[in-house]
Design an enzyme around this catalytic site. Structure first.
Site, PDB file in Angstrom:
ATOM      1  CD  GLU A 236      -5.201   6.422  -0.810  1.00 53.09           C
ATOM      2  OE1 GLU A 236      -6.320   5.885  -0.755  1.00 53.09           O
ATOM      3  OE2 GLU A 236      -4.283   6.146   0.011  1.00 53.09           O
TER       4      GLU A 236
ATOM      5  CG  HIS B 229      -3.516   1.839   6.637  1.00 57.95           C
ATOM      6  ND1 HIS B 229      -4.749   2.441   6.802  1.00 57.95           N
ATOM      7  CD2 HIS B 229      -3.179   2.060   5.342  1.00 57.95           C
ATOM      8  CE1 HIS B 229      -5.131   2.994   5.665  1.00 57.95           C
ATOM      9  NE2 HIS B 229      -4.198   2.767   4.756  1.00 57.95           N
TER      10      HIS B 229
ATOM     11  CG  ASP C  73      -1.905   1.105   1.263  1.00 56.99           C
ATOM     12  OD1 ASP C  73      -2.198   1.673   0.209  1.00 56.99           O
ATOM     13  OD2 ASP C  73      -2.385   1.424   2.365  1.00 56.99           O
TER      14      ASP C  73
ATOM     15  CG  ASP D 242      -4.534   2.081  -3.121  1.00 55.65           C
ATOM     16  OD1 ASP D 242      -3.619   1.542  -2.475  1.00 55.65           O
ATOM     17  OD2 ASP D 242      -5.243   2.999  -2.655  1.00 55.65           O
TER      18      ASP D 242
END
Length: 457
Positions: free
Chosen positions: A325, A424, A291, A353
């Protein structure tokens, strides 16, 4: 007359068959080039291991932009340029800690937490308060009178029964985005959010918090899943306990960032544009390999493969490495605004993505006739494992272009089972990416873009 009609039909059938055969041959050439000579995995190694985290406003962002320029030039782009935009500058700081304080005086290990992106900090003294655990916004509302002066713990898990895990994410992410403001309206002093994952480890997963204008800004953190479960049990068994929370993140003034753009000029319709890209920024906790380093290097690989094979698109191909983003999407907004201001004609926009895992198909958002045309190409794409074209949608970045000027958009749809293990989190590193899967994603993107360029929508 009948003979003439049969002749016309025969000619039409021959031309269609010829086109299908040529497309099949050309896609096979593209696939062979990428699977044999791809630079995507090596590009990703450089991006993740020599630059690493690259959140908007950071030195990593600046280094990543320079890397993007060099990578696009090395891939053979006709030209490479930067598109300036202002981006937010949020920093996490160096100290994040959450400790259980109890009259039991037992030794409890600190909880594994990470501040949510754009969150305010606790201040030097930290925040110490009782905790109220809720499973939903509905429960929060029902227990509103209990919230004032407390830390709210949103313990809402991913739904396990969704096969497509993005559906679980879409269901749960509202607690990360809206949770702080919803709790603050009732007087909460901070929030803890169960991480947006169904992984089996204890990594906290960050991501943006979105503060409402009509509520106080309070600190917001994510907690790893093992500690979330441990925390929940402790709350139930020790109602007098408190949580001591300390973060020192802060928001600095906006700074300058850039979209990095490389092009191949169209041979027949240079003023018609096809966009392909990923976002160059990543969260600060890890290397941002899936990511969205994967999407960036796959997009660059499309351009490299075309150049290596001497494929000159009819329409101008733009590879865009989007800025910011993760916590603002300022790069996508800038790209769309400029396209609209210049009255540019954009034929299609494709994004990657969703990680560098095995591709399964594409999400698509466009008029039904255009969608049907892409689906008619499924026999050409099926040999590369691409069969799923059913879901509507597109990436966050190309979504701005879609909304601004109506551009048909799509997003590569890889197998999603492992994506939210790393999304994340500190575990989103180069070693988590499989070379073969990454390259198959680039093949899928290059094949679809080839068909769109050749036949239009």
């Amino acid at each position: 007359m009948k003979k003439h009609l049969l002749l016309i039909l025969a000619c039409g059938s021959f031309q269609f068959s010829f086109a299908q055969t040529k497309d099949s041959v050309d896609i096979r050439r593209i696939a062979n080039e990428i699977l044999s000579n791809s630079k995507a995995y090596d590009d990703l190694r450089v991006l993740t291991k020599t630059i690493g985290a690259r959140l908007a406003g950071s030195q990593g962002m600046v280094k990543a932009e320079k890397w993007g320029v060099n990578a696009l030039k090395a891939a053979g782009a006709d030209s490479v340029y930067l598109q300036e935009c202002m981006v937010p500058h949020w920093i996490r700081g160096t100290k994040e800690q959450a400790r259980i304080i109890s009259n039991r005086r037992d030794m409890v290990a600190p909880l594994n937490i990470a501040a949510l992106g754009n969150s305010v900090g606790t201040g030097a003294k930290g925040v110490t308060a009782p905790v109220i655990e809720v499973k939903s916004f509905e429960e929060l509302d029902q227990r509103a009178v209990e919230v004032k002066g407390k830390i709210v713990f949103y313990n809402y898990p991913f739904i396990d029964t969704h096969v497509k895990t993005f559906n679980s994410y879409g269901d749960a992410v509202k607690y990360r985005g809206q949770g702080a403001s919803r709790a603050a309206k009732y007087g909460a002093v901070a929030v803890v959010v169960r991480s947006m994952t169904h992984s089996t480890d204890n990594h906290p997963h960050t991501g943006s918090v979105n503060y409402a204008e009509d509520a106080p800004k309070i600190p917001a953190v994510a907690i790893g899943l093992k500690d979330a479960d441990r925390f929940s049990k402790r709350i139930a068994n020790d109602p007098s306990m408190k949580l001591a929370l300390h973060t020192n993140c802060q928001k600095l003034p906006d700074t300058i960032g850039h979209n990095v753009i490389g092009i191949i000029r169209g041979s027949e319709f240079p003023n018609e544009y096809i966009t392909v890209g990923g976002h160059l920024d990543s969260w600060d906790l890890a290397e941002g390999a899936h990511d969205d380093g994967a999407g960036c290097v796959q997009s660059i690989e499309v351009l490299r493969a075309y150049k290596a094979l001497g494929i000159r698109p009819k329409r101008t191909l733009r590879v865009v490495l989007f800025a910011n983003e993760e916590n603002g999407a300022r790069g996508a907004a800038k790209y769309a605004d400029e396209a609209k201001a210049k009255n540019e004609q954009h034929v299609f926009a494709l994004e990657s993505d969703a990680g560098g895992f095995t591709p399964r198909g594409f999400m698509l958002e466009m008029e039904p006739a255009k969608r049907a045309k892409i689906i008619s190409w499924k026999p050409l794409l099926l040999p590369y494992g691409l069969y799923d074209f059913d879901e509507a949608g597109g990436g966050v970045d190309v979504g701005f272009l879609h909304r601004a000027i109506g551009t048909p958009m799509g997003e590569l749809s890889p197998d999603s089972q492992r994506y939210f293990d790393v999304h994340h989190a500190a575990s989103d590193v180069f070693e988590a990416v499989n070379k073969r899967e990454l390259e198959l994603g680039a093949v899928a993107m290059a094949a679809l873009l080839y068909l769109v360029d050749q036949h239009g929508l």
